[in-house]
Every structure is written in C-alpha cells, then in structure tokens.
Write a protein that holds these residues in place. Structure first.
Motif, short mmCIF file in Angstrom:
data_model
loop_
_atom_site.label_atom_id
_atom_site.label_comp_id
_atom_site.label_asym_id
_atom_site.label_seq_id
_atom_site.Cartn_x
_atom_site.Cartn_y
_atom_site.Cartn_z
N TRP A 268 4.06 -7.40 14.46
CA TRP A 268 3.93 -5.95 14.70
C TRP A 268 3.82 -5.20 13.36
O TRP A 268 3.00 -4.30 13.21
CB TRP A 268 5.13 -5.47 15.51
N THR A 269 4.61 -5.64 12.38
CA THR A 269 4.56 -5.03 11.04
C THR A 269 3.16 -5.21 10.44
O THR A 269 2.57 -4.25 9.94
CB THR A 269 5.59 -5.71 10.10
N LEU A 270 2.65 -6.43 10.55
CA LEU A 270 1.32 -6.70 10.00
C LEU A 270 0.26 -5.87 10.71
O LEU A 270 -0.66 -5.33 10.08
CB LEU A 270 0.99 -8.20 10.16
N PHE A 271 0.42 -5.74 12.03
CA PHE A 271 -0.54 -4.95 12.82
C PHE A 271 -0.53 -3.49 12.36
O PHE A 271 -1.59 -2.89 12.15
CB PHE A 271 -0.19 -5.05 14.31
N LEU A 272 0.67 -2.93 12.16
CA LEU A 272 0.78 -1.53 11.72
C LEU A 272 0.17 -1.34 10.34
O LEU A 272 -0.54 -0.36 10.09
CB LEU A 272 2.25 -1.09 11.72
N VAL A 273 0.43 -2.30 9.44
CA VAL A 273 -0.14 -2.20 8.09
C VAL A 273 -1.67 -2.24 8.17
O VAL A 273 -2.37 -1.43 7.55
CB VAL A 273 0.40 -3.34 7.18
N ALA A 274 -2.19 -3.17 9.00
CA ALA A 274 -3.65 -3.30 9.13
C ALA A 274 -4.25 -2.01 9.71
O ALA A 274 -5.27 -1.52 9.23
CB ALA A 274 -3.97 -4.48 10.03
N LEU A 275 -3.56 -1.48 10.73
CA LEU A 275 -4.05 -0.24 11.37
C LEU A 275 -4.08 0.91 10.35
O LEU A 275 -5.02 1.70 10.31
CB LEU A 275 -3.11 0.11 12.52
N LEU A 276 -3.06 0.94 9.52
CA LEU A 276 -2.96 2.01 8.52
C LEU A 276 -4.08 1.88 7.48
O LEU A 276 -4.72 2.86 7.11
CB LEU A 276 -1.59 1.90 7.84
N VAL A 277 -4.31 0.65 7.04
CA VAL A 277 -5.33 0.42 6.01
C VAL A 277 -6.73 0.70 6.57
O VAL A 277 -7.55 1.36 5.94
CB VAL A 277 -5.24 -1.03 5.47
N VAL A 278 -6.96 0.25 7.80
CA VAL A 278 -8.30 0.40 8.38
C VAL A 278 -8.52 1.83 8.90
O VAL A 278 -9.60 2.41 8.73
CB VAL A 278 -8.49 -0.62 9.54
N GLY A 279 -7.48 2.40 9.50
CA GLY A 279 -7.68 3.65 10.22
C GLY A 279 -7.49 4.92 9.44
O GLY A 279 -8.03 5.96 9.80
N SER A 280 -6.74 4.88 8.35
CA SER A 280 -6.44 6.13 7.64
C SER A 280 -7.52 6.45 6.62
O SER A 280 -7.90 5.58 5.83
CB SER A 280 -5.09 6.01 6.94
N ARG A 281 -7.98 7.69 6.64
CA ARG A 281 -9.00 8.10 5.67
C ARG A 281 -8.46 7.97 4.26
O ARG A 281 -9.16 7.60 3.34
CB ARG A 281 -9.40 9.54 5.93
N THR A 282 -7.16 8.30 4.11
CA THR A 282 -6.56 8.27 2.78
C THR A 282 -6.62 6.86 2.19
O THR A 282 -7.03 6.67 1.05
CB THR A 282 -5.09 8.73 2.86
N THR A 283 -6.22 5.86 3.01
CA THR A 283 -6.22 4.49 2.48
C THR A 283 -7.64 3.96 2.34
O THR A 283 -7.95 3.24 1.41
CB THR A 283 -5.39 3.53 3.35
N VAL A 284 -8.51 4.37 3.26
CA VAL A 284 -9.90 3.92 3.16
C VAL A 284 -10.49 4.43 1.84
O VAL A 284 -11.11 3.68 1.09
CB VAL A 284 -10.73 4.42 4.36
#
Lengths: 41, 398
Positions: free
Chosen positions: A18-34
């Motif tokens: 679940w932690t890995l999924f959240l990190v992946a979602l954050l990296v892929v989905g957030s404009r800031t991280t993108v």
C-alpha cells in the motif's frame, strides 16, 4: 510458520505494498512531482 | 514550504529525532526552532516578529487572568482587536483612517493561532490549565503540525503528548508505517486528487458574468469537493507527521459528504473548529441567553439565536469580507432550520418514532442529498467576492 505470525506477515506485506502504491500514485499523479522529475532529467 | 518538498521531509525527520532523542528544555527549544523555520517560510521577518509578539501577548494575558474567570473577557478583547486589525477586515476601512490600517505585513495562520491562544487564555482563567511554561506554550502555538492550518489542537492534548502522559503513536513498526501511510494518503489527496479537481472548481477570479448559472453551480460543487480533498489531505499529512514527532493533532474530518443533516455536517467537517466554537462561543452564549429575561423560558429560541451568532463568528473567522459574513449566516440559517424541524418532528412523532424515521433508508438518503446540496451551494459565498455575487444574484431566475 504458525498461523498468527503468517497473518501478521501478510498484513505487514499488504501495508508495505500500500505504501509503494501511494508513493507511485504520488509520483505519477502529482503535477508537482511530475515537474520535479522532468526537471531532474 | 510545500508539504511535498524535501525541506518538509527534512523538517519532519528532524522533529522526530528531536522528539525521541532529546530530553529536557533543549527538546522544547529545538522543536520551537524547527517550527519557527516552517513558519518563516510563509512569513516576512515583520510578520514573524508580529506572530511572536502576538503569542507572547497571549502568554502574558493568560498569566494575568490565571484562576480569575472575571478577567476572561478583558484578556480576550485586546487579542481579538489586534487580530481584527492585523487581518485587515474590510469593515475597518469605514471605521479607521487609511494610515491606521495594517497592510505593512502579511499574516499566515493567524486565525488558527488566535483560536489556540484564546482557548489557552480562557482555560487558564477557568483553571483548566494549571501550568503554562513559556517554551512549551510557544511550541504549542507555533507547532508546525497545526500552525498554518489543520486541526485546532487543545493545549492539554498537546501537553499530555509532549510529556508522554498519552502516546501519540502505538509502539512498533506497524504503527509507524501506518503514520507514514497517513502522510502519503494526505499527499495523494492534496497533490493528486485536489490538484486535478482544481481545474473544474470555481475560483475567486472566475468571470461569473460569462458563465451560465448551471455552470457556476457545477463549479461551486467541484470547489466543495476540491476543498475537502485539499484540506483533509493537509490534515492527514500533519496528523501522520504529528504522530511521528510526538504531538499528534486531533482528527478533523469524518466523511462530511455523508452527513445526514446540517448539524452532523459541522461535526464531520473541520470537527476541531466546530468543537472549539461550541465550547467557546455557542455554550457561553446559550447559557447567557437562558439566564436572560427575554429568552429565559424559551430554550429553542435561545439555542437558535446562539447557533446563528456562532456561525456568524465562524464566517468572520474564515474570511475578512462581506461574503464570509453571508457564508456564516447561511450556515446559521441551515442549522436553525434543522433545529426547528427536529423540534417540531420530535413533538409530533415522539422520540421513539423519530428515531425509527431517522433510521429509514429514505430519511437518510433524503437528508444526505439535501445536506450536500445546501452546504455545497453555500460555498458560493466562500469563493466569490461581493461584486461577483451581485452579478450572479441580480440575474433573473431561470
């Protein structure tokens, strides 16, 4: 491995996934991280 | 400092190390320094100096009023007056000369800080806070977990966790992983879901004249959902981070879109603000009204007036202009209507049949849909300014 300890291991594995999924979602989905990733490369 | 920046990650890690490895007064000073670093990223040096002076004034007034309930109001009044001046409430332009208005510095987190300090002053006067060490008090006021926004933590809760009387987190790896996941969940809500919803949401600069009424309404509800994900995401981050650094703020959201009535809505959305307003505005007003000659024998009227005034305070707390007053009054109206409806229904049906009606699916679905529609529409007053509202409200009915 006894049943309670197996259950505990499974629960921990699920939480880590679940932690890995959240990190992946954050990296892929957030404009800031993108933007951050684009800038980095 | 963005919650998604390396600086914030470093701040949480440093605060966690300080919280677990340092003891004594050094711990308070280091936590305070870290929190000041966070605050300084949002404030100018003048704003920082003002914030520090505001906190110190609160400490001085709390000491002056300690154990003296009759000094509560004189201690609270100057803090509220300075807050109104520093926030630059729009009505001040009518009362004060332009040179007296405070536009020299920007404030951040002052509304949250005011409520934390007022609670300390009142509780100290009423004897609910026995000791108020300065460094601990400043750490409470400026704690990065609740400084800018987020849940309004009470001093007693902060102090109990600070001294280890209550635990901010269960021992063990799993509980710490849960706290990390809480932070990550909040970041996803704020920086993925809310960020993408923002494109559909009504914004303060929206050209309302060029938008159809339906378009404005859809954008208002999109703002409502955006705000939930943005603010509850922020709260998730600071609650998770707070658990890791030893001062976990209280829960603040509980599925507000599922609230079956306006009263439940305010317990589910920004719950720590609602309990603050209940304790420090509604309850004193309600008691005063019940003791008054006019409202003494009329508890429903006393409660309705107290709740309307409480929501007016809530509106004024949320913003400094007329639309925020309307935002508060509209919510006050919802709560008054609900109270009267509940009272009438209770008298007609009796408590047992009322409970049975409330348990039906029809009642719950109808109540939830109505509450969502009404509370969402009220965000028009939250986003738009007076001119935009005038354009919108002067339109002929469709």
């Amino acid at each position: 491995m006894t049943r309670p300890s197996r259950r505990r291991t499974l629960r921990l594995a699920w939480r880590l996934l679940w932690t890995l999924f959240l990190v992946a979602l954050l990296v892929v989905g957030s404009r800031t991280t993108v933007d951050f990733v684009y800038r980095a490369f | 400092m963005s919650l998604l920046s390396p600086s914030f990650l470093a701040l949480v890690l440093a605060a966690a190390v300080v919280s677990h490895a340092v003891r004594g007064s050094a711990r308070g000073l280091l936590f305070l320094a870290l929190s000041a670093w966070y605050a300084a990223s949002f404030l100018t040096p003048v704003g920082m100096a003002f914030t520090a002076a505001f906190c110190l004034a609160g400490h001085g007034l709390a000491a002056w009023a300690a154990g003296r309930p009759e000094r509560k109001l004189p201690a609270v009044a100057p803090l509220v007056a300075v807050f109104v001046w520093a926030r630059g409430y729009s009505f001040l332009e009518l009362l004060l000369p332009a040179s007296w208005l405070a536009h020299a510095f920007a404030t951040a987190g002052l509304s949250f800080l005011l409520f934390k300090i007022l609670h300390v002053v009142v509780d100290r006067a009423d004897g609910r806070i026995e000791r108020l060490p300065l460094v601990e008090y400043l750490a409470y006021c400026l704690a990065f977990t609740t400084f800018l926004l987020g849940p309004i933590q009470r001093y007693q809760d902060f102090s109990d966790q600070w001294h280890g009387r209550t635990a901010s987190i269960e021992p063990g790896f799993e509980a710490h992983l849960d706290a990390v996941n809480r932070v990550l969940r909040g970041l996803v809500k704020k920086f993925v879901v809310a960020e993408h919803l923002h494109g559909f949401a009504l914004t303060p600069g929206a050209d309302v004249a060029a938008m159809g009424t339906g378009e404005v309404l859809v954008a208002t509800y999109a703002f409502y959902v955006f705000l939930y994900f943005d603010f509850s995401g922020y709260c998730d981050v600071v609650i998770g981070a707070g658990a890791l650094v030893g001062v976990r703020p209280p829960e603040n959201f509980r599925f507000p879109f599922l609230a079956p009535n306006a009263s439940q809505f305010w317990l589910r959305v920004h719950g720590s603000l609602t309990t603050w307003l209940t304790d420090y505005v509604f309850n004193p007003l309600y008691v005063a009204f019940l003791r008054s000659r006019r409202l003494g024998g009329r508890p429903l009227a006393a409660a309705c007036l107290a709740v309307a005034l409480t929501m007016l305070v809530s509106g004024l707390w949320h913003g400094t202009t007329l639309p925020f007053v309307l935002f508060g009054l509209v919510h006050g109206l919802y709560l008054v209507v609900f109270r009267v409806y509940d009272h009438v229904l209770r008298r007609r049906l009796g408590p047992r049949r009322l409970a049975a009606w409330r348990a039906t699916l029809a009642s719950r679905v109808l109540g939830t849909a109505l509450t969502f529609a009404a509370t969402g529409a009220a965000y028009l007053f939250f986003v738009l300014d007076s001119d935009q509202l005038a354009v919108l409200l002067s339109r002929p009915a469709p």
